[in-house]
Design an enzyme around this catalytic site. Structure first.
Site, short mmCIF file in Angstrom:
data_model
loop_
_atom_site.label_atom_id
_atom_site.label_comp_id
_atom_site.label_asym_id
_atom_site.label_seq_id
_atom_site.Cartn_x
_atom_site.Cartn_y
_atom_site.Cartn_z
N HIS A 26 0.29 1.21 -12.95
CA HIS A 26 1.03 0.02 -13.37
C HIS A 26 3.33 0.84 -13.66
CE1 HIS A 26 2.18 -3.66 -15.41
NE2 HIS A 26 3.05 -3.05 -16.54
N GLU A 68 5.87 6.07 -9.33
CA GLU A 68 4.65 5.68 -9.13
C GLU A 68 4.03 6.85 -8.12
OE1 GLU A 68 3.50 2.04 -7.82
OE2 GLU A 68 5.75 1.41 -9.24
N ASN A 108 -5.71 3.06 -12.85
CA ASN A 108 -4.57 1.82 -11.93
C ASN A 108 -2.85 2.46 -12.53
OD1 ASN A 108 -3.65 -0.89 -11.77
ND2 ASN A 108 -2.71 -0.98 -14.34
N GLY A 168 0.85 -1.04 -0.05
CA GLY A 168 -0.26 -0.10 -0.09
C GLY A 168 0.94 1.24 -0.09
C1 GAR Z 1 3.62 -1.12 -7.56
O1 GAR Z 1 4.34 -1.08 -7.93
C2 GAR Z 1 2.08 -1.17 -8.16
O2 GAR Z 1 2.94 -0.31 -9.78
C3 GAR Z 1 2.12 -2.45 -8.72
O3 GAR Z 1 2.46 -3.34 -7.39
C4 GAR Z 1 3.03 -2.61 -6.13
C5 GAR Z 1 2.01 -2.31 -5.18
O4 GAR Z 1 2.92 -2.24 -4.55
N1 GAR Z 1 0.62 -2.60 -9.54
C6 GAR Z 1 0.92 -3.96 -10.74
O5 GAR Z 1 2.07 -4.35 -10.77
C7 GAR Z 1 -0.36 -3.77 -11.56
N2 GAR Z 1 0.25 -4.50 -12.43
P1 GAR Z 1 2.22 -0.85 -3.00
O6 GAR Z 1 0.79 -1.88 -2.75
O7 GAR Z 1 3.31 -0.76 -2.08
O8 GAR Z 1 1.28 0.24 -4.04
#
Ligand code: GAR
Length: 205
Positions: free
Chosen positions: A112, A183, A110, A14
């Site tokens: 990515h 991100e 979303n 998260g």
């Molecule tokens: C993040 O790096 C996000 O971009 C990725 O999962 C991670 C979640 O981290 N999402 C994907 O790969 C979607 N295809 P977080 O729970 O610390 O935000």
């Protein structure tokens, strides 16, 4: 002030949810308010972050349901009861079906961890994306925020940010750099842009 009601769907640590919470506190995410967090995993640290910040949190593990549609029906039930107007997928590992997407057409975004269309689509999530980027030997990667449609990672792109790959990067090191430099910056920004637009449309109704 009238705001767009945001629900954030998570499955993991998260940190992107945290970036949204921080942007809210800093006033840079001002046209939307995070009202609900839904996690597909009981162990997700994201649930703790929601709790720490007084955000209503639900845990909805997919395996508790007989099939994807029953799972999505429960998600929709929660989202409707909370009045969600924008759904943010922030590390949500389940691909949503057209049944769900139709309920929230143009209202799901979303994050990515690559520059779409590179290293995206089914099977590309989390560390796997960075592993694939390193294996291919790209020198630049990054992150993308996009609208969600029926094609995995195929919806309209809202924001992207590039990040350099360095010699000796491991997937973990690269993941951390992409999170920090891309991100956590573009997700709150894109979220604010979309909320601003949705609010404008709402006021015009
Ligand atoms: C993040 O790096 C996000 O971009 C990725 O999962 C991670 C979640 O981290 N999402 C994907 O790969 C979607 N295809 P977080 O729970 O610390 O935000």
């Amino acid at each position: 002030m009238l705001k767009i009601n945001i629900a954030v769907l998570v499955s993991g640590s998260g940190t992107n949810l945290q970036a949204l919470i921080d942007a809210s506190k800093a006033g840079t995410l001002k046209n939307g308010e995070i009202k609900t967090v839904i996690s597909s995993k009981e162990t997700a640290y994201a649930l703790q972050r929601a709790k720490d910040n007084g955000i209503k949190a639900y845990c909805v593990p997919k395996r508790d349901f007989p099939d994807q549609q029953a799972f999505e029906r429960r998600l929709i039930e929660i989202l409707k009861s909370e009045g969600a107007e924008l759904i943010v997928l922030a590390g949500f590992t389940i691909i949503l079906s057209p049944y769900f997407i139709n309920e929230y057409r143009d209202r799901i975004i979303n994050i990515h961890p690559s520059l779409i269309p590179a290293f995206c689509g089914e099977g590309f999530y989390g560390l796997k994306v960075h592993q694939a980027a390193l294996e291919r030997g790209v020198k630049v990667t990054g992150a993308t925020v996009h609208f969600v449609n029926e094609i995995p990672d195929g919806g309209k792109i809202i924001l992207q940010r590039a990040v350099n790959v360095k010699d000796n990067d491991t997937p973990e090191i690269l993941q951390r750099r992409v999170m920090m430099k891309a991100e956590w910056r573009i997700l709150p920004k894109a979220c604010e842009m979309v909320c601003k637009q949705l609010l404008k449309e709402k006021k015009a109704e």
